[in-house]
Design a protein around this motif. Sequence first.
Motif, PDB file in Angstrom:
ATOM      1  N   GLN A  58      28.814  42.796  25.721  1.00  0.00           N
ATOM      2  CA  GLN A  58      28.485  41.518  26.354  1.00  0.00           C
ATOM      3  C   GLN A  58      29.317  40.393  25.739  1.00  0.00           C
ATOM      4  O   GLN A  58      29.920  39.588  26.451  1.00  0.00           O
ATOM      5  N   THR A  72      40.235  48.785  29.418  1.00  0.00           N
ATOM      6  CA  THR A  72      39.489  47.527  29.327  1.00  0.00           C
ATOM      7  C   THR A  72      39.938  46.518  30.380  1.00  0.00           C
ATOM      8  O   THR A  72      39.105  45.854  31.000  1.00  0.00           O
ATOM      9  N   SER A 127      36.336  37.401  26.788  1.00  0.00           N
ATOM     10  CA  SER A 127      37.493  37.688  27.639  1.00  0.00           C
ATOM     11  C   SER A 127      37.505  36.798  28.871  1.00  0.00           C
ATOM     12  O   SER A 127      38.561  36.315  29.284  1.00  0.00           O
ATOM     13  N   LEU A 187      37.438  44.830  33.094  1.00  0.00           N
ATOM     14  CA  LEU A 187      37.237  43.383  33.228  1.00  0.00           C
ATOM     15  C   LEU A 187      37.603  42.908  34.635  1.00  0.00           C
ATOM     16  O   LEU A 187      36.939  42.032  35.191  1.00  0.00           O
ATOM     17  N   ILE A 198      32.979  40.741  26.790  1.00  0.00           N
ATOM     18  CA  ILE A 198      33.194  40.309  28.169  1.00  0.00           C
ATOM     19  C   ILE A 198      33.195  38.783  28.256  1.00  0.00           C
ATOM     20  O   ILE A 198      34.084  38.188  28.863  1.00  0.00           O
TER      21      ILE A 198
END
Length: 120
Positions: free
Chosen positions: A108, A77, A114, A81, A111
């Motif tokens: 979505q 991950t 994050s 990202l 993201i």
Amino acid sequence: MKINLKRIYQAKENSDGFRILVDKIYPRGIKKENLDVDLWDKEIAPSDTLRKAFHASDDFETFKTSYWEELSGNPHTADFLQLLQGKEVITLLTASKDVNHCQLPILQEFIEASISKEPS
């Protein structure tokens, strides 16, 4: 960053930006040379176990919670990202018939959450 959600079977548009297929299984009916994506990221897609459990139960809330946990614990991950850094527009793609009832809206949201945590 703007994030679009689309089926892989929809035509590519200039407004799609960076296109990412987020399925473990290759989409039916598309020749490999016609797969118009910038990235096919099987590692960020839900695990086979989670995907099969969702298809058996159709319990979206449980799927959402479980997929979020997978994303949080997935060592890939952070790389995913990082790859998105600097992208103004991305389009998350799936072969699923309902883009609002699959992994795409969850990814979505993940993201966006994050990115909002990152220092400016």
